[in-house]
Design an enzyme around this catalytic site. Structure first.
Site, short mmCIF file in Angstrom:
data_model
loop_
_atom_site.label_atom_id
_atom_site.label_comp_id
_atom_site.label_asym_id
_atom_site.label_seq_id
_atom_site.Cartn_x
_atom_site.Cartn_y
_atom_site.Cartn_z
N HIS A 97 41.45 5.07 57.41
CA HIS A 97 42.60 4.89 58.29
C HIS A 97 43.66 4.07 57.56
CE1 HIS A 97 45.01 3.45 61.70
NE2 HIS A 97 44.56 4.51 62.35
N GLU A 145 48.49 11.24 59.40
CA GLU A 145 49.22 10.26 60.20
C GLU A 145 50.25 9.54 59.33
OE1 GLU A 145 46.74 8.27 63.64
OE2 GLU A 145 45.83 7.79 61.72
#
Length: 226
Positions: A97, A145
């Site tokens: 992430h 993302e």
């Protein structure tokens, strides 16, 4: 028994927001479970590591860890091994992430060790190039993302739909079996509908649900086009 992750999927990352401290993680996971049962949608949750086993035992929907470390069982004080995550009852894990980056060489180890314990792997990528590189490790999912949009009020589906289309194309060229998700600013059912229309298999989101005054209403809106 491993809880199955089907497509399309909505993955809710709880991060380390104050809203999920103490009993907050279980409370939110149970709201997600209720909406999943009511609608038939596949909703997965990623509680903080300290609550991973607790939440996994309490809900019937798939639970994923927010991270996993490239370590096998043994002398690994303070690290979170894939086998530990699996032992908690988790169905899978996020890897890389933007708030918990992993060097490329270790990313591959994380994926392989996770696959060895039958954890579903969701590798996060900032852009098209990093998504294509991550595809070389053959995770089940890659979530693109753009970091500048994470936590914002504008969804990637409207701010930069091209990056989603290009990521899908790039990943499929490397390995056609990998599913692409998108995240960053996703908050509504229209955002999810747009994401699916761009070729993804679902979304990864956080603040739009976790920090909502009424998470249930938000979730019902998010899954209405699935």
């Amino acid at each position: 028994m491993t809880k199955r992750i089907s497509k399309p999927v909505v993955i809710v990352n709880f991060k380390a927001y104050g809203e999920v401290e103490k009993e907050g993680a279980l409370t939110l996971a149970m709201v997600c479970e209720s909406v999943a049962e009511e609608t038939g949608a596949c909703i997965c949750v990623c509680p903080p590591s300290v609550d991973l086993g607790y939440v996994s035992r309490k809900v019937s929907i798939p639970v994923l860890s927010q991270n996993v470390d490239p370590r096998a069982p043994g002398s690994a004080t303070g690290w979170m091994t894939p086998s530990m995550v699996k032992g908690c009852g988790a169905a899978g894990t996020l890897i890389n992430h933007s708030e918990h980056k992993v060097p490329k060489n270790l990313m591959g180890e994380c994926v392989e060790l996770s696959k060895g314990t039958e954890l579903v792997t969701v590798v996060c990528a900032d852009d098209v190039q990093s998504a294509a590189q991550a595809a070389e490790f053959r995770p089940e999912f890659i979530a693109v993302e753009p970091p500048e949009l994470i936590g914002g009020d504008v969804s990637v589906t409207s701010a930069n739909p091209r990056v989603i289309e290009e990521t899908v194309d790039a990943v499929k060229k490397v390995n056609g079996s990998i599913n692409v998700l998108c995240g960053a600013g996703v908050k509504t059912g229209e955002d999810v509908k747009a994401a699916l229309g761009l070729g993804t298999s679902g979304v990864l989101l956080a603040s739009g649900v976790v920090k909502a005054k009424d998470p249930r209403t938000v979730l019902l809106d998010l899954v209405k086009y699935l």
